[in-house]
Design a protein around this motif. Structure first.
Motif, short mmCIF file in Angstrom:
data_model
loop_
_atom_site.label_atom_id
_atom_site.label_comp_id
_atom_site.label_asym_id
_atom_site.label_seq_id
_atom_site.Cartn_x
_atom_site.Cartn_y
_atom_site.Cartn_z
N UNK A 288 0.44 -1.52 -0.41
CA UNK A 288 -0.09 0.15 0.25
C UNK A 288 0.75 0.95 0.37
N UNK A 289 0.64 2.38 -0.34
CA UNK A 289 1.27 3.54 -1.21
C UNK A 289 1.09 4.83 -0.06
N UNK A 290 1.68 5.35 0.74
CA UNK A 290 1.21 6.57 0.98
C UNK A 290 -0.29 7.01 1.02
N UNK A 291 -0.48 6.93 -0.63
CA UNK A 291 -1.64 7.52 -0.85
C UNK A 291 -2.97 6.31 -1.16
N UNK A 292 -2.51 5.49 -0.32
CA UNK A 292 -3.55 4.47 -0.42
C UNK A 292 -3.89 3.33 -1.42
N UNK A 293 -2.71 3.84 -2.48
CA UNK A 293 -3.08 2.80 -3.80
C UNK A 293 -2.94 1.63 -3.44
N UNK A 294 -3.10 0.51 -4.01
CA UNK A 294 -2.39 -0.88 -3.34
C UNK A 294 -1.85 -0.97 -5.23
N UNK A 295 -0.23 -0.98 -4.97
CA UNK A 295 0.71 -1.13 -5.80
C UNK A 295 1.50 -2.82 -5.87
N UNK A 296 1.58 -3.42 -7.33
CA UNK A 296 2.28 -4.62 -7.74
C UNK A 296 3.75 -4.40 -7.16
N UNK A 297 3.92 -4.85 -5.79
CA UNK A 297 5.44 -4.88 -5.88
C UNK A 297 6.32 -5.73 -6.85
N UNK A 298 5.94 -7.38 -6.83
CA UNK A 298 6.89 -8.19 -7.41
C UNK A 298 5.91 -9.00 -8.15
N UNK A 299 6.20 -9.30 -9.39
CA UNK A 299 5.15 -10.56 -9.58
C UNK A 299 6.40 -12.00 -9.52
N UNK A 300 6.03 -13.06 -9.35
CA UNK A 300 6.79 -14.01 -9.69
C UNK A 300 6.66 -15.00 -11.25
#
Length: 117
Positions: free
Chosen positions: A38-50
């Protein structure tokens, strides 16, 4: 729990590894093969993909924002987890590029079906 906290290797900052200033701990959705933050702005961000995982097969890339779950606009990781706990079967996830406007899916948003974790 549906979302599992992720530990980063010693000496690796969460901001550097995920590309955003995270709030809380990154979480792994194992059945999807991706780590979310979760970013500080509240977005759910994909950090990595297997590599070879469900998300990779569906074309999800690190840095994309998971904007919707079953067409409900997401308001952070706890909100996503509550939607997933209430779901069964398959969920529809809407993604947008990381550069879109906060809180709104971009016109180029992609929707993809995933098995409920």
């Amino acid at each position: 729990r549906v979302l599992v906290p992720v530990e980063l290797p010693e000496g690796v900052s969460r901001e550097g590894a995920l590309g955003v200033e995270p709030v809380g701990e990154p979480v792994r959705v194992g059945s999807w093969g991706m780590v979310l933050v979760q970013s500080a702005a509240g977005d759910v961000v994909v950090g990595s993909v297997d590599e070879g995982g469900e998300a990779a097969r569906r074309g999800v890339r690190p840095g994309e924002v998971l904007a919707t779950c079953d067409r409900v606009l997401l308001r952070g990781l706890p909100h996503l987890e509550s939607l997933l706990v209430a779901s069964s079967g398959t969920v529809s996830l809407g993604f947008r590029s990381g550069g879109g406007t906060e809180g709104a899916p971009a016109a180029s948003a992609l929707e993809r079906a995933f098995p409920a974790p």
